[in-house]
Structures are given as C-alpha cells and as structure tokens.
Design a protein around this motif. Structure first.
Motif, PDB file in Angstrom:
ATOM      1  N   LYS A  62      17.326  34.057 103.105  1.00  0.00           N
ATOM      2  CA  LYS A  62      18.635  34.065 102.323  1.00  0.00           C
ATOM      3  C   LYS A  62      18.467  34.731 101.078  1.00  0.00           C
ATOM      4  CE  LYS A  62      22.412  30.981 100.892  1.00  0.00           C
ATOM      5  NZ  LYS A  62      22.832  29.562 100.985  1.00  0.00           N
ATOM      6  N   LEU A  63      17.183  34.401 100.527  1.00  0.00           N
ATOM      7  CA  LEU A  63      16.899  34.987  99.203  1.00  0.00           C
ATOM      8  C   LEU A  63      16.555  36.626  99.032  1.00  0.00           C
ATOM      9  CD1 LEU A  63      15.856  34.681  96.045  1.00  0.00           C
ATOM     10  CD2 LEU A  63      13.680  34.263  97.011  1.00  0.00           C
ATOM     11  N   GLU A  64      15.924  37.018 100.312  1.00  0.00           N
ATOM     12  CA  GLU A  64      15.772  38.358 100.429  1.00  0.00           C
ATOM     13  C   GLU A  64      17.109  39.111 100.794  1.00  0.00           C
ATOM     14  OE1 GLU A  64      12.962  38.809 103.800  1.00  0.00           O
ATOM     15  OE2 GLU A  64      11.554  38.430 102.658  1.00  0.00           O
ATOM     16  N   ASP A  65      17.987  38.631 101.558  1.00  0.00           N
ATOM     17  CA  ASP A  65      19.400  39.209 101.465  1.00  0.00           C
ATOM     18  C   ASP A  65      20.028  39.069 100.282  1.00  0.00           C
ATOM     19  OD1 ASP A  65      18.920  39.185 104.140  1.00  0.00           O
ATOM     20  OD2 ASP A  65      20.337  37.423 104.696  1.00  0.00           O
ATOM     21  N   LEU A  66      19.785  38.135  99.370  1.00  0.00           N
ATOM     22  CA  LEU A  66      20.650  38.195  98.100  1.00  0.00           C
ATOM     23  C   LEU A  66      19.912  39.149  97.215  1.00  0.00           C
ATOM     24  CD1 LEU A  66      21.159  34.359  97.229  1.00  0.00           C
ATOM     25  CD2 LEU A  66      22.854  36.180  97.635  1.00  0.00           C
ATOM     26  N   ILE A  67      18.554  39.431  97.293  1.00  0.00           N
ATOM     27  CA  ILE A  67      17.950  40.420  96.466  1.00  0.00           C
ATOM     28  C   ILE A  67      18.483  41.921  96.826  1.00  0.00           C
ATOM     29  CG2 ILE A  67      15.550  41.600  96.227  1.00  0.00           C
ATOM     30  CD1 ILE A  67      14.487  38.419  96.123  1.00  0.00           C
ATOM     31  N   LYS A  68      18.255  41.893  98.301  1.00  0.00           N
ATOM     32  CA  LYS A  68      18.766  43.293  98.651  1.00  0.00           C
ATOM     33  C   LYS A  68      20.252  43.732  98.514  1.00  0.00           C
ATOM     34  CE  LYS A  68      19.825  45.891 102.906  1.00  0.00           C
ATOM     35  NZ  LYS A  68      20.611  47.147 102.264  1.00  0.00           N
ATOM     36  N   ILE A  69      21.194  42.798  98.424  1.00  0.00           N
ATOM     37  CA  ILE A  69      22.380  42.715  97.759  1.00  0.00           C
ATOM     38  C   ILE A  69      22.559  43.281  96.152  1.00  0.00           C
ATOM     39  CG2 ILE A  69      24.635  41.679  97.153  1.00  0.00           C
ATOM     40  CD1 ILE A  69      24.487  39.983  99.769  1.00  0.00           C
ATOM     41  N   ARG A  70      21.837  42.420  95.573  1.00  0.00           N
ATOM     42  CA  ARG A  70      21.549  42.674  94.045  1.00  0.00           C
ATOM     43  C   ARG A  70      21.057  44.030  93.738  1.00  0.00           C
ATOM     44  NH1 ARG A  70      25.487  39.683  94.067  1.00  0.00           N
ATOM     45  NH2 ARG A  70      25.176  37.448  93.496  1.00  0.00           N
ATOM     46  N   THR A  71      20.150  44.461  94.538  1.00  0.00           N
ATOM     47  CA  THR A  71      19.372  45.607  94.171  1.00  0.00           C
ATOM     48  C   THR A  71      20.359  46.755  94.651  1.00  0.00           C
ATOM     49  OG1 THR A  71      17.260  44.774  94.813  1.00  0.00           O
ATOM     50  CG2 THR A  71      17.386  47.114  95.106  1.00  0.00           C
ATOM     51  N   ASP A  72      21.044  46.679  95.580  1.00  0.00           N
ATOM     52  CA  ASP A  72      22.004  47.694  96.095  1.00  0.00           C
ATOM     53  C   ASP A  72      23.261  47.947  94.942  1.00  0.00           C
ATOM     54  OD1 ASP A  72      20.576  48.108  98.366  1.00  0.00           O
ATOM     55  OD2 ASP A  72      22.278  46.939  99.641  1.00  0.00           O
ATOM     56  N   GLU A  73      23.205  46.796  94.416  1.00  0.00           N
ATOM     57  CA  GLU A  73      24.356  46.625  93.123  1.00  0.00           C
ATOM     58  C   GLU A  73      23.783  47.615  92.073  1.00  0.00           C
ATOM     59  OE1 GLU A  73      25.709  42.703  92.536  1.00  0.00           O
ATOM     60  OE2 GLU A  73      26.766  42.591  94.393  1.00  0.00           O
ATOM     61  N   VAL A  74      22.769  46.960  91.694  1.00  0.00           N
ATOM     62  CA  VAL A  74      21.935  47.710  90.413  1.00  0.00           C
ATOM     63  C   VAL A  74      21.972  49.157  90.959  1.00  0.00           C
ATOM     64  CG1 VAL A  74      19.829  47.986  89.211  1.00  0.00           C
ATOM     65  CG2 VAL A  74      20.782  45.669  89.835  1.00  0.00           C
ATOM     66  N   ASN A  75      21.372  49.583  92.054  1.00  0.00           N
ATOM     67  CA  ASN A  75      21.254  50.966  92.407  1.00  0.00           C
ATOM     68  C   ASN A  75      22.643  51.704  92.093  1.00  0.00           C
ATOM     69  OD1 ASN A  75      18.593  50.955  92.792  1.00  0.00           O
ATOM     70  ND2 ASN A  75      18.900  50.604  94.919  1.00  0.00           N
ATOM     71  N   LEU A  76      23.673  51.107  92.593  1.00  0.00           N
ATOM     72  CA  LEU A  76      25.058  51.875  92.377  1.00  0.00           C
ATOM     73  C   LEU A  76      25.468  51.845  90.716  1.00  0.00           C
ATOM     74  CD1 LEU A  76      27.361  50.064  95.206  1.00  0.00           C
ATOM     75  CD2 LEU A  76      26.540  52.569  94.889  1.00  0.00           C
ATOM     76  N   LYS A  77      25.118  51.011  90.064  1.00  0.00           N
ATOM     77  CA  LYS A  77      25.514  50.736  88.632  1.00  0.00           C
ATOM     78  C   LYS A  77      24.598  52.078  87.926  1.00  0.00           C
ATOM     79  CE  LYS A  77      28.573  47.830  88.603  1.00  0.00           C
ATOM     80  NZ  LYS A  77      29.743  48.348  88.138  1.00  0.00           N
ATOM     81  N   ASN A  78      23.406  52.113  88.281  1.00  0.00           N
ATOM     82  CA  ASN A  78      22.585  52.969  87.666  1.00  0.00           C
ATOM     83  C   ASN A  78      22.915  54.568  87.996  1.00  0.00           C
ATOM     84  OD1 ASN A  78      19.969  53.952  86.509  1.00  0.00           O
ATOM     85  ND2 ASN A  78      19.160  54.499  88.259  1.00  0.00           N
ATOM     86  N   GLU A  79      23.123  54.739  89.414  1.00  0.00           N
ATOM     87  CA  GLU A  79      24.063  56.143  89.639  1.00  0.00           C
ATOM     88  C   GLU A  79      24.951  56.225  88.949  1.00  0.00           C
ATOM     89  OE1 GLU A  79      24.571  55.897  94.035  1.00  0.00           O
ATOM     90  OE2 GLU A  79      22.259  55.706  94.421  1.00  0.00           O
ATOM     91  N   LEU A  81      25.647  55.158  85.672  1.00  0.00           N
ATOM     92  CA  LEU A  81      25.319  55.601  84.540  1.00  0.00           C
ATOM     93  C   LEU A  81      24.777  56.768  84.479  1.00  0.00           C
ATOM     94  CD1 LEU A  81      23.707  51.838  83.482  1.00  0.00           C
ATOM     95  CD2 LEU A  81      25.761  52.951  82.564  1.00  0.00           C
ATOM     96  N   GLN A  82      24.113  57.234  85.471  1.00  0.00           N
ATOM     97  CA  GLN A  82      23.377  58.632  85.476  1.00  0.00           C
ATOM     98  C   GLN A  82      24.526  59.689  85.319  1.00  0.00           C
ATOM     99  OE1 GLN A  82      20.480  58.766  88.483  1.00  0.00           O
ATOM    100  NE2 GLN A  82      19.035  57.554  87.541  1.00  0.00           N
ATOM    101  N   ARG A  83      25.338  59.372  86.152  1.00  0.00           N
ATOM    102  CA  ARG A  83      26.605  60.437  86.330  1.00  0.00           C
ATOM    103  C   ARG A  83      27.091  60.586  84.967  1.00  0.00           C
ATOM    104  NH1 ARG A  83      31.927  60.261  87.177  1.00  0.00           N
ATOM    105  NH2 ARG A  83      31.987  57.785  87.641  1.00  0.00           N
ATOM    106  N   MET A  84      27.511  59.170  84.377  1.00  0.00           N
ATOM    107  CA  MET A  84      28.308  59.392  83.092  1.00  0.00           C
ATOM    108  C   MET A  84      27.550  59.826  82.078  1.00  0.00           C
ATOM    109  SD  MET A  84      31.165  57.901  83.541  1.00  0.00           S
ATOM    110  CE  MET A  84      31.746  57.680  82.167  1.00  0.00           C
ATOM    111  N   PHE A  88      28.597  63.158  79.483  1.00  0.00           N
ATOM    112  CA  PHE A  88      28.459  63.152  77.905  1.00  0.00           C
ATOM    113  C   PHE A  88      27.431  64.144  77.633  1.00  0.00           C
ATOM    114  CE2 PHE A  88      30.017  58.508  78.662  1.00  0.00           C
ATOM    115  CZ  PHE A  88      31.243  58.894  77.957  1.00  0.00           C
ATOM    116  N   VAL A  89      26.368  64.179  78.181  1.00  0.00           N
ATOM    117  CA  VAL A  89      25.301  65.334  77.760  1.00  0.00           C
ATOM    118  C   VAL A  89      26.222  66.746  78.038  1.00  0.00           C
ATOM    119  CG1 VAL A  89      23.312  66.350  78.229  1.00  0.00           C
ATOM    120  CG2 VAL A  89      23.263  64.305  78.056  1.00  0.00           C
TER     121      VAL A  89
END
Length: 111
Positions: A62-79, A81-84, A88-89
């Motif tokens: 269950k913890l590994e599943d949650l970590i995967k979900i959170r990692t995917d969310e962080v990766n999406l947000k990171n992408e 932010l990079q696009r934004m 801006f640049v």
C-alpha cells in the motif's frame, strides 16, 4: 535419522473447532554417549508472526502504491513548472528584444 541433517518446516495445523494455526517444526538427530540415535523435535506456533508478516507486506504494498501516486503527481507538477519557466524566460527575452527595438526607433526619431 541416518544423515543427521536438521529438518525445518512450516505447516498448517487445523484443530477441531479452532482456527487454523501455522506451526514451525524442527527435527534433528541426537546421538547419546552410548551411540544410540534419537529424533528430537520442537514445534512452535508461529501463527501470530505469520499474520504480522502478511499485514506488514500488505502495508508495504500500500505504501509503495501511495509513493508511486505521489511521485507521479510531483513529476507532473515539475513538468508544468518547467513549461511555465520556459514561457516566462521566453517572454523576458522577447521583452528585452522589444525594448532594444524601441530604443533604436527612439534613437532614429531623435536624429
């Protein structure tokens, strides 16, 4: 008995009217001072330990599943932010170009 190799097994034991139990059996050979061979056995109830191991495995999965979900969310947000950041640049570079063009035009108009 002939080889003297220790034997350890986990087995399920069902007693009438009771819940199944998991037991660990350990059998080994013992030779006394006279050379007589004996079989010695130990039986341990490991039901509680096995249930705890299963529960821990469940929580680990269950913890590994949650970590995967959170990692995917962080990766999406990171992408995002990079696009934004690229937008801006690019906007800042374009603004600098426009300021340069405006200064050149003002300079030409003054002459």
């Amino acid at each position: 008995m002939t080889t003297g190799i220790e034997n350890i097994n986990e087995e399920t034991l069902t007693l009438k009217g009771k819940e199944k139990q998991i037991i660990s059996t350990k059998k080994t050979r013992f030779i006394d001072a006279s050379g007589h061979k004996y079989l010695i056995g130990i039986i341990r109830d490991i039901t509680t330990r096995k249930k705890a191991e299963i529960e821990l495995e469940h929580y680990r999965t269950k913890l590994e599943d949650l970590i995967k979900i959170r990692t995917d969310e962080v990766n999406l947000k990171n992408e995002e932010l990079q696009r934004m950041n690229k937008l801006f640049v690019g906007r800042e570079l374009r603004m600098k170009e426009l300021k340069t063009i405006i200064k050149e035009m003002q300079s030409k108009n003054e002459n």
